[in-house]
Design an enzyme around this catalytic site. Structure first.
Site, PDB file in Angstrom:
ATOM      1  N   HIS A   1       0.852  -1.186   0.000  1.00  0.00           N
ATOM      2  CA  HIS A   1       0.000   0.000   0.000  1.00  0.00           C
ATOM      3  C   HIS A   1       0.891   1.240   0.000  1.00  0.00           C
ATOM      4  CE1 HIS A   1      -3.120   2.863   1.228  1.00  0.00           C
ATOM      5  NE2 HIS A   1      -3.979   1.966   0.797  1.00  0.00           N
TER       6      HIS A   1
ATOM      7  N   ASP B   1      -7.903  -5.329   0.107  1.00  0.00           N
ATOM      8  CA  ASP B   1      -8.393  -6.078  -1.050  1.00  0.00           C
ATOM      9  C   ASP B   1      -8.038  -7.552  -1.026  1.00  0.00           C
ATOM     10  OD1 ASP B   1      -9.614  -3.939  -2.241  1.00  0.00           O
ATOM     11  OD2 ASP B   1      -7.749  -3.245  -3.139  1.00  0.00           O
TER      12      ASP B   1
HETATM   13  N1  ACO Z   1       4.129  -7.667  -4.965  1.00  0.00           N
HETATM   14  C1  ACO Z   1       5.461  -7.710  -5.155  1.00  0.00           C
HETATM   15  N2  ACO Z   1       6.303  -6.675  -4.967  1.00  0.00           N
HETATM   16  C2  ACO Z   1       5.739  -5.539  -4.573  1.00  0.00           C
HETATM   17  C3  ACO Z   1       4.345  -5.399  -4.345  1.00  0.00           C
HETATM   18  C4  ACO Z   1       3.539  -6.523  -4.561  1.00  0.00           C
HETATM   19  N3  ACO Z   1       2.213  -6.455  -4.365  1.00  0.00           N
HETATM   20  N4  ACO Z   1       4.076  -4.138  -3.956  1.00  0.00           N
HETATM   21  C5  ACO Z   1       5.235  -3.487  -3.939  1.00  0.00           C
HETATM   22  N5  ACO Z   1       6.255  -4.351  -4.295  1.00  0.00           N
HETATM   23  C6  ACO Z   1       7.701  -4.028  -4.320  1.00  0.00           C
HETATM   24  C7  ACO Z   1       8.052  -3.198  -5.541  1.00  0.00           C
HETATM   25  O1  ACO Z   1       8.443  -4.020  -6.610  1.00  0.00           O
HETATM   26  C8  ACO Z   1       9.184  -2.359  -5.009  1.00  0.00           C
HETATM   27  O2  ACO Z   1      10.332  -3.167  -4.944  1.00  0.00           O
HETATM   28  P1  ACO Z   1      11.804  -2.522  -5.188  1.00  0.00           P
HETATM   29  O3  ACO Z   1      11.974  -1.541  -4.072  1.00  0.00           O
HETATM   30  O4  ACO Z   1      12.733  -3.679  -5.157  1.00  0.00           O
HETATM   31  O5  ACO Z   1      11.719  -1.836  -6.533  1.00  0.00           O
HETATM   32  C9  ACO Z   1       8.765  -2.059  -3.576  1.00  0.00           C
HETATM   33  O6  ACO Z   1       7.961  -3.179  -3.193  1.00  0.00           O
HETATM   34  C10 ACO Z   1       7.996  -0.761  -3.408  1.00  0.00           C
HETATM   35  O7  ACO Z   1       6.885  -0.784  -4.303  1.00  0.00           O
HETATM   36  P2  ACO Z   1       6.240   0.478  -5.003  1.00  0.00           P
HETATM   37  O8  ACO Z   1       5.446   0.012  -6.180  1.00  0.00           O
HETATM   38  O9  ACO Z   1       7.282   1.526  -5.234  1.00  0.00           O
HETATM   39  O10 ACO Z   1       5.277   0.994  -3.848  1.00  0.00           O
HETATM   40  P3  ACO Z   1       4.069   1.981  -4.023  1.00  0.00           P
HETATM   41  O11 ACO Z   1       3.843   2.562  -2.702  1.00  0.00           O
HETATM   42  O12 ACO Z   1       4.284   2.908  -5.171  1.00  0.00           O
HETATM   43  O13 ACO Z   1       2.893   0.986  -4.469  1.00  0.00           O
HETATM   44  C11 ACO Z   1       0.979  -0.380  -4.460  1.00  0.00           C
HETATM   45  C12 ACO Z   1       1.857   0.604  -3.664  1.00  0.00           C
HETATM   46  C13 ACO Z   1       0.615   0.216  -5.840  1.00  0.00           C
HETATM   47  C14 ACO Z   1      -0.318  -0.643  -3.706  1.00  0.00           C
HETATM   48  C15 ACO Z   1       1.769  -1.693  -4.668  1.00  0.00           C
HETATM   49  O14 ACO Z   1       2.120  -2.235  -3.406  1.00  0.00           O
HETATM   50  C16 ACO Z   1       1.010  -2.731  -5.491  1.00  0.00           C
HETATM   51  O15 ACO Z   1       1.079  -2.677  -6.722  1.00  0.00           O
HETATM   52  N6  ACO Z   1       0.281  -3.679  -4.845  1.00  0.00           N
HETATM   53  C17 ACO Z   1      -0.524  -4.647  -5.539  1.00  0.00           C
HETATM   54  C18 ACO Z   1      -1.840  -4.012  -6.003  1.00  0.00           C
HETATM   55  C19 ACO Z   1      -2.826  -3.788  -4.874  1.00  0.00           C
HETATM   56  O16 ACO Z   1      -3.075  -4.676  -4.062  1.00  0.00           O
HETATM   57  N7  ACO Z   1      -3.408  -2.575  -4.815  1.00  0.00           N
HETATM   58  C20 ACO Z   1      -4.433  -2.258  -3.815  1.00  0.00           C
HETATM   59  C21 ACO Z   1      -4.010  -1.140  -2.956  1.00  0.00           C
HETATM   60  S1  ACO Z   1      -5.197  -0.879  -1.645  1.00  0.00           S
HETATM   61  C22 ACO Z   1      -6.457   0.007  -2.360  1.00  0.00           C
HETATM   62  O17 ACO Z   1      -6.295   0.668  -3.339  1.00  0.00           O
HETATM   63  C23 ACO Z   1      -7.823  -0.030  -1.717  1.00  0.00           C
END
Ligand code: ACO
Length: 431
Positions: A313, A371
């Site tokens: 998140h 979610d």
């Molecule tokens: N699975 C695997 N790796 C992940 C995930 C994931 N779900 N989420 C983040 N990471 C990793 C990224 O690859 C990144 O790794 P790195 O540092 O080696 O490059 C690190 O964790 C940070 O991730 P970011 O994408 O930069 O984090 P951000 O805060 O921008 O993204 C987000 C948050 C979009 C929710 C992300 O965690 C994601 O895509 N999750 C899956 C989708 C999801 O469940 N969304 C629902 C959110 S809740 C809602 O909207 C009600």
């Protein structure tokens, strides 16, 4: 907000005069640097695409502490609200600032109940859609269309008009979502029934047919009510900011909420619960629990493009408090429906256990979000995947309208008008 003793001084490497900027404190959470006079005194804008470090408004509705995994509506922890209140009490709280007493609760419930019907002409509007239209397309249209029916209450400077619009939107949203669903099935619309609760009524409008009695299952009703509570508001997220920006031009509330519905539709926002369920279903179809190790390895491999949906998140860097409550509800619903052995739930629990022990997820502070389990609950209740985001919109309507009302009541509010860093061609002549 309160002016802090602290001040920030911006200095410039080109020898320009330093600029002192005031700092404001809220009740809890980070202070903000007031940059409103920055352009006037320096000729420069700030650059913050995605609003990573920009507070767009002052608000007293919802507070999130992502490091602590804390979510408060009007100061009350989400855990307590989910356990002790129903959705309409939470709506009252978000709109008015305090929980209702017994009399206020009864009056509010009665008020909402008596506004659940929509003008019959909405049926004509609905029948203009293709039956296979996505429910969010239909919902965006129907909500926008409401503005054509309530000319008596679109004076946004009149607090009574704002209040009745809020009541109408909260009351009619379940009717509209159920209408969109029934239309997609080719079944007749089921009209609201005033003797039922807000959520019981929605379940009946979704699942009853004119040919049979429908009995509301209390566990299912409570579970859906909790889903509504958990999604009711989440401070300045993308769709709420959209409603504020749209409403800042002075447009009517139905048009502003329709804009919010459109924003929520996107997979990066309201569409993630659908994606999480699809991921679990794919995993189940490809080996299930036996294959989790391989799947996790894929998720950790950055070249695979696979993410563990329902994990991570932008704000919560500790457990998402809504995910814990949703997991609890998931267990309750599956038990009540005799689905304790639901393979998707088992798979989700095992995925969570493995991920939480894995260095990759621990290091990046990735935890289940709301979610991760909400799709399993909705699926068990019988809600089709394509309707998940519409259910989210129904629940978030109160947050949108409360934030819109707060914005219009704020004497500092202005039309939202971001600036830009222009990188196109300088002025040139047409040859
Ligand atoms: N699975 C695997 N790796 C992940 C995930 C994931 N779900 N989420 C983040 N990471 C990793 C990224 O690859 C990144 O790794 P790195 O540092 O080696 O490059 C690190 O964790 C940070 O991730 P970011 O994408 O930069 O984090 P951000 O805060 O921008 O993204 C987000 C948050 C979009 C929710 C992300 O965690 C994601 O895509 N999750 C899956 C989708 C999801 O469940 N969304 C629902 C959110 S809740 C809602 O909207 C009600």
């Amino acid at each position: 907000m309160q002016l802090s003793d602290k001040k920030v001084t911006l200095s410039f490497s080109d020898g320009s005069e330093p600029v002192e900027l005031p700092v404001y404190s809220g009740s809890i959470g980070p202070d903000v640097i007031d940059i409103r006079k920055l352009y006037g005194s320096t000729g420069m804008f700030t650059y913050d695409p995605g609003f990573l470090a920009t507070a767009s408004c002052e608000s007293s509705i919802t507070y999130i502490d992502g490091d602590k995994g804390e979510l408060l509506y009007r100061g009350y922890p989400i855990e307590q609200l989910a356990q002790k209140c129903n959705f309409l009490q939470v709506c009252y709280l978000l709109l008015n600032g305090d929980l209702p007493d017994a009399k206020q609760k009864e009056e509010f419930e009665s008020l909402i109940t008596r506004h659940t019907m929509v003008n019959e002409q909405m049926q004509t509007f609905l029948s203009g859609f293709r039956p296979d239209a996505h429910p969010m397309a239909v919902l965006t249209g129907l909500v926008g269309a409401l503005s054509a029916f309530y000319h008596d209450s679109t004076d946004i400077n009149n607090p009574e008009h704002r209040h009745i619009s809020a009541v109408r939107l909260i009351a009619k949203m379940p009717t509209l979502v159920a209408m969109a669903y029934k239309y997609s099935l080719g079944q007749p619309t089921i009209y609201p029934l005033n003797s039922l609760s807000y959520t019981g009524n929605f379940l009946r409008m979704m699942f009853a047919t004119p040919t049979e009695e429908y009995e509301v299952n209390n566990v299912v009703e409570r579970a859906l009510d909790r889903i509504f509570i958990l999604h009711a508001d989440h401070e300045q997220n993308a769709s709420t900011s959209t409603v504020r920006l749209c409403g800042s031009s002075g447009t009517n509330p139905f048009a502003a909420i329709a804009a919010g519905v459109g924003c929520l539709w996107g997979p990066a926002h309201g569409g993630a619960n659908e994606a999480a369920l699809q991921m679990l279903e794919n995993l189940q179809a490809n080996g299930g629990i036996e294959n989790i190790g391989k799947f996790i390895a894929q998720v950790k491999d950055k070249t695979s493009g696979v993410r563990l949906m329902g994990f991570g998140h932008r704000v919560y860097k500790n457990y998402d408090p809504r995910a814990k409550l949703m997991q609890e509800t998931c267990k309750e619903v599956l038990e009540a429906l005799g689905l304790e052995d639901d393979p998707l739930f088992k798979l989700a629990m095992e995925l969570e256990r493995i991920a939480l022990e894995d260095e990759y997820f621990v290091e990046r502070r990735l935890y289940p979000n709301v979610d991760f389990y909400s799709g399993i609950v909705q699926r068990a209740i019988g809600i089709p995947t394509t309707l998940f985001t519409a259910i989210f919109a129904l629940a978030r309507t109160v947050g949108w309208i409360a934030q819109w009302d707060e914005m219009l009541s704020d004497s500092n509010h202005k039309i939202g008008r971001p600036r830009q860093l222009y990188t196109g061609s300088p002025a040139r002549n047409v040859p």
